[in-house]
Motif scaffolding. Structure first.
Motif, PDB file in Angstrom:
ATOM      1  N   GLY A  23     -18.847  19.978  -7.742  1.00 31.35           N
ATOM      2  CA  GLY A  23     -19.892  20.012  -7.895  1.00 31.35           C
ATOM      3  C   GLY A  23     -20.790  21.160  -8.691  1.00 31.35           C
ATOM      4  O   GLY A  23     -20.170  22.461  -7.577  1.00 31.35           O
ATOM      5  N   VAL A  24     -21.029  21.583  -9.674  1.00 28.58           N
ATOM      6  CA  VAL A  24     -21.883  22.432  -9.985  1.00 28.58           C
ATOM      7  C   VAL A  24     -23.205  22.478 -11.141  1.00 28.58           C
ATOM      8  O   VAL A  24     -23.185  21.348 -11.083  1.00 28.58           O
ATOM      9  CB  VAL A  24     -20.802  24.116 -10.654  1.00 28.58           C
ATOM     10  CG1 VAL A  24     -20.130  22.716 -12.319  1.00 28.58           C
ATOM     11  CG2 VAL A  24     -21.079  24.270 -11.740  1.00 28.58           C
ATOM     12  N   ALA A  25     -24.266  23.590  -9.833  1.00 29.49           N
ATOM     13  CA  ALA A  25     -25.476  23.293 -10.895  1.00 29.49           C
ATOM     14  C   ALA A  25     -25.551  25.274 -11.352  1.00 29.49           C
ATOM     15  O   ALA A  25     -25.771  25.791 -10.386  1.00 29.49           O
ATOM     16  CB  ALA A  25     -26.628  23.004 -10.138  1.00 29.49           C
ATOM     17  N   ILE A  26     -26.006  24.873 -12.561  1.00 28.72           N
ATOM     18  CA  ILE A  26     -26.482  26.171 -13.409  1.00 28.72           C
ATOM     19  C   ILE A  26     -27.508  26.220 -13.967  1.00 28.72           C
ATOM     20  O   ILE A  26     -27.804  25.209 -14.329  1.00 28.72           O
ATOM     21  CB  ILE A  26     -25.264  26.538 -14.830  1.00 28.72           C
ATOM     22  CG1 ILE A  26     -23.825  26.444 -13.875  1.00 28.72           C
ATOM     23  CG2 ILE A  26     -25.893  27.552 -14.836  1.00 28.72           C
ATOM     24  CD1 ILE A  26     -22.866  26.575 -15.379  1.00 28.72           C
ATOM     25  N   LEU A  51     -22.151  26.176  -6.537  1.00 31.96           N
ATOM     26  CA  LEU A  51     -20.699  24.972  -6.428  1.00 31.96           C
ATOM     27  C   LEU A  51     -20.644  24.793  -5.486  1.00 31.96           C
ATOM     28  O   LEU A  51     -20.958  25.039  -4.397  1.00 31.96           O
ATOM     29  CB  LEU A  51     -19.622  26.041  -7.188  1.00 31.96           C
ATOM     30  CG  LEU A  51     -17.868  25.035  -8.236  1.00 31.96           C
ATOM     31  CD1 LEU A  51     -18.104  26.221  -8.834  1.00 31.96           C
ATOM     32  CD2 LEU A  51     -18.045  25.618  -6.319  1.00 31.96           C
ATOM     33  N   VAL A  52     -20.045  23.599  -5.378  1.00 32.89           N
ATOM     34  CA  VAL A  52     -19.426  22.893  -4.579  1.00 32.89           C
ATOM     35  C   VAL A  52     -18.105  22.624  -3.942  1.00 32.89           C
ATOM     36  O   VAL A  52     -17.918  22.061  -5.795  1.00 32.89           O
ATOM     37  CB  VAL A  52     -20.680  21.844  -3.504  1.00 32.89           C
ATOM     38  CG1 VAL A  52     -21.892  22.357  -3.152  1.00 32.89           C
ATOM     39  CG2 VAL A  52     -21.303  20.373  -4.605  1.00 32.89           C
ATOM     40  N   ILE A  68     -25.954  20.178 -13.922  1.00 34.87           N
ATOM     41  CA  ILE A  68     -25.538  19.637 -12.572  1.00 34.87           C
ATOM     42  C   ILE A  68     -24.491  18.592 -12.985  1.00 34.87           C
ATOM     43  O   ILE A  68     -24.360  17.205 -14.042  1.00 34.87           O
ATOM     44  CB  ILE A  68     -26.602  18.714 -11.710  1.00 34.87           C
ATOM     45  CG1 ILE A  68     -27.090  19.208 -10.945  1.00 34.87           C
ATOM     46  CG2 ILE A  68     -25.890  18.622 -10.395  1.00 34.87           C
ATOM     47  CD1 ILE A  68     -28.390  18.719 -10.392  1.00 34.87           C
ATOM     48  N   HIS A  69     -23.233  18.954 -12.838  1.00 34.23           N
ATOM     49  CA  HIS A  69     -22.268  18.344 -13.882  1.00 34.23           C
ATOM     50  C   HIS A  69     -21.522  18.486 -11.828  1.00 34.23           C
ATOM     51  O   HIS A  69     -20.638  18.976 -11.215  1.00 34.23           O
ATOM     52  CB  HIS A  69     -21.543  19.204 -14.456  1.00 34.23           C
ATOM     53  CG  HIS A  69     -22.606  19.219 -15.218  1.00 34.23           C
ATOM     54  ND1 HIS A  69     -22.560  18.873 -16.307  1.00 34.23           N
ATOM     55  CD2 HIS A  69     -23.077  20.720 -15.239  1.00 34.23           C
ATOM     56  CE1 HIS A  69     -22.846  19.306 -17.607  1.00 34.23           C
ATOM     57  NE2 HIS A  69     -23.596  20.670 -17.081  1.00 34.23           N
ATOM     58  N   GLY A 102     -26.810  14.095  -4.693  1.00 30.07           N
ATOM     59  CA  GLY A 102     -26.975  14.532  -3.900  1.00 30.07           C
ATOM     60  C   GLY A 102     -27.635  15.842  -4.086  1.00 30.07           C
ATOM     61  O   GLY A 102     -28.517  16.514  -3.515  1.00 30.07           O
ATOM     62  N   LEU A 103     -27.168  16.858  -5.118  1.00 23.61           N
ATOM     63  CA  LEU A 103     -27.229  17.512  -5.683  1.00 23.61           C
ATOM     64  C   LEU A 103     -28.901  17.600  -6.431  1.00 23.61           C
ATOM     65  O   LEU A 103     -29.842  19.255  -6.063  1.00 23.61           O
ATOM     66  CB  LEU A 103     -26.580  18.309  -7.208  1.00 23.61           C
ATOM     67  CG  LEU A 103     -24.943  18.677  -6.150  1.00 23.61           C
ATOM     68  CD1 LEU A 103     -23.710  19.520  -7.376  1.00 23.61           C
ATOM     69  CD2 LEU A 103     -25.061  19.593  -5.292  1.00 23.61           C
TER      70      LEU A 103
END
Length: 255
Positions: free
Chosen positions: A5-8, A18-19, A135-136, A156-157
Motif C-alpha cells: 500500500g502506498v500513500a503519496i 509505503l506499507v 492511496i493505492h 485502513g490507510l
C-alpha cells in the motif's frame, strides 16, 4: 505473493508512506533488511536463493517494490523478478534492458521511482501509470484491483492517515498489516488456485502451513527528506529493525 500500500501526498507530515507484507515459504532462505556490501547505497532484504529483493530504497531516494502476479504458470524462467528492484536502484541501463525483455520473467507487478513519484508497470497488464497522489494498493493482480485484501488495506490507510495526531502512526500501520481477517467467498478473486486456497490467501496477513507473511515493512518520508524504514520479521523467527536516513546523505542510522 506480497501486498503493498502506498500513500503519496495524503498525510500532512509524511507525504510518502509505503506499507508492505512479504509473503513467502517459511523455509526460503532470506536475509533481513540491510545495506548491501556490493550496493552500499541500497537498503533492502535479500532473497538468498536468487539473490534479488522484493523491496528496496536507496540513500538517494530511489525506491522499488515488487509483487508476484498470481497465475497458474508452469513455465521455467531463467531470470528472477528480484532483479527488477535491484537493477532499478543500482543500474539504470540494466533496468531499461530488463523492461524491454520483461516477458522473460515470471508474472510481476512493479512500483518504482522516488518518494515523490512512483510508476506502476507489469508484464501481465499493459497499463503503465504514474502515481503522484492518493492511496493505492497492489496485491497479486493489477494496481488497485478490487481484491478484498487490497480494498481493506486502502480503507485502513485512509482511516489511519485521517487522524490528526502522529502519535502511534507507525504502530497503527503495522497493526493494519497484521490483520488476519478472512473474506466472504463471493468477494474472492478466481485466480485458478481453487476456492480453498483462495480463502487461505485472502487476508492481509497470511498464516498457513509452511507459507505466510514473513515480514512487514513501513517506510515513511517527511517533508524534509528524512526517511524511517522499519522492518518487522514474523517467521521463521521474529525481529524488528529500524533504519533512519536523510535523502542525499550517505549514512544510515540503525536504531
Amino acid at each position: 505473493m506480497c501486498l503493498i500500500g502506498v500513500a503519496i501526498n495524503e498525510h500532512k507530515d509524511y507525504p510518502f508512506i509505503l506499507v508492505a507484507n512479504r509473503d513467502e515459504l517459511y523455509n526460503r532462505p532470506t536475509k533481513e533488511a540491510h545495506y548491501w556490501p556490493d550496493y552500499p547505497l541500497m537498503l533492502a532484504g535479500k532473497d538468498l536463493v536468487k539473490g534479488g529483493t522484493w523491496l528496496g530504497i536507496s540513500k538517494e531516494g530511489k525506491l522499488a517494490a515488487l509483487t508476484n502476479y498470481r497465475e497458474l504458470d508452469e513455465k521455467q524462467y531463467a531470470h528472477s523478478r528480484g532483479q527488477l528492484v535491484t537493477s532499478f536502484i543500482n543500474s539504470a541501463s540494466e533496468f531499461e534492458k530488463i523492461l524491454k525483455n520483461k516477458n522473460c520473467y515470471p508474472g510481476f507487478n512493479l512500483l518504482y521511482g522516488t518518494t515523490e513519484k512512483l510508476v506502476y508497470t507489469s508484464n501481465r497488464d499493459n497499463q503503465k501509470r504514474s502515481i503522484t497522489k492518493g492511496i493505492h494498493a497492489l496485491a497479486n493482480a493489477s494496481l488497485n484491483s478490487p481484491w478484498p485484501k487490497a480494498m481493506a488495506l486502502k480503507k485502513g490507510l485512509h482511516e489511519i492517515l485521517s487522524l490528526s495526531s502522529n502519535d502511534g502512526l507507525e504502530q497503527s500501520l503495522f497493526q493494519l498489516l497484521s490483520d488476519e481477517k478472512h473474506f466472504n467467498d463471493e468477494l474472492l478473486p478466481d485466480t485458478g488456485v481453487g476456492l480453498t486456497l483462495e480463502r487461505k490467501l485472502s487476508p492481509i496477513f497470511i498464516n498457513i502451513e509452511g507459507y505466510g507473511t514473513r515480514s512487514s515493512t513501513v517506510i515513511m518520508a517527511d517533508r524534509k527528506g528524512n526517511v524511517t524504514f522499519t522492518e518487522k520479521a514474523h517467521a521463521p523467527k521474529s525481529h524488528i529493525n529500524t533504519y533512519e536516513f536523510k535523502i542525499g546523505k550517505n549514512t544510515f542510522n540503525k536504531r
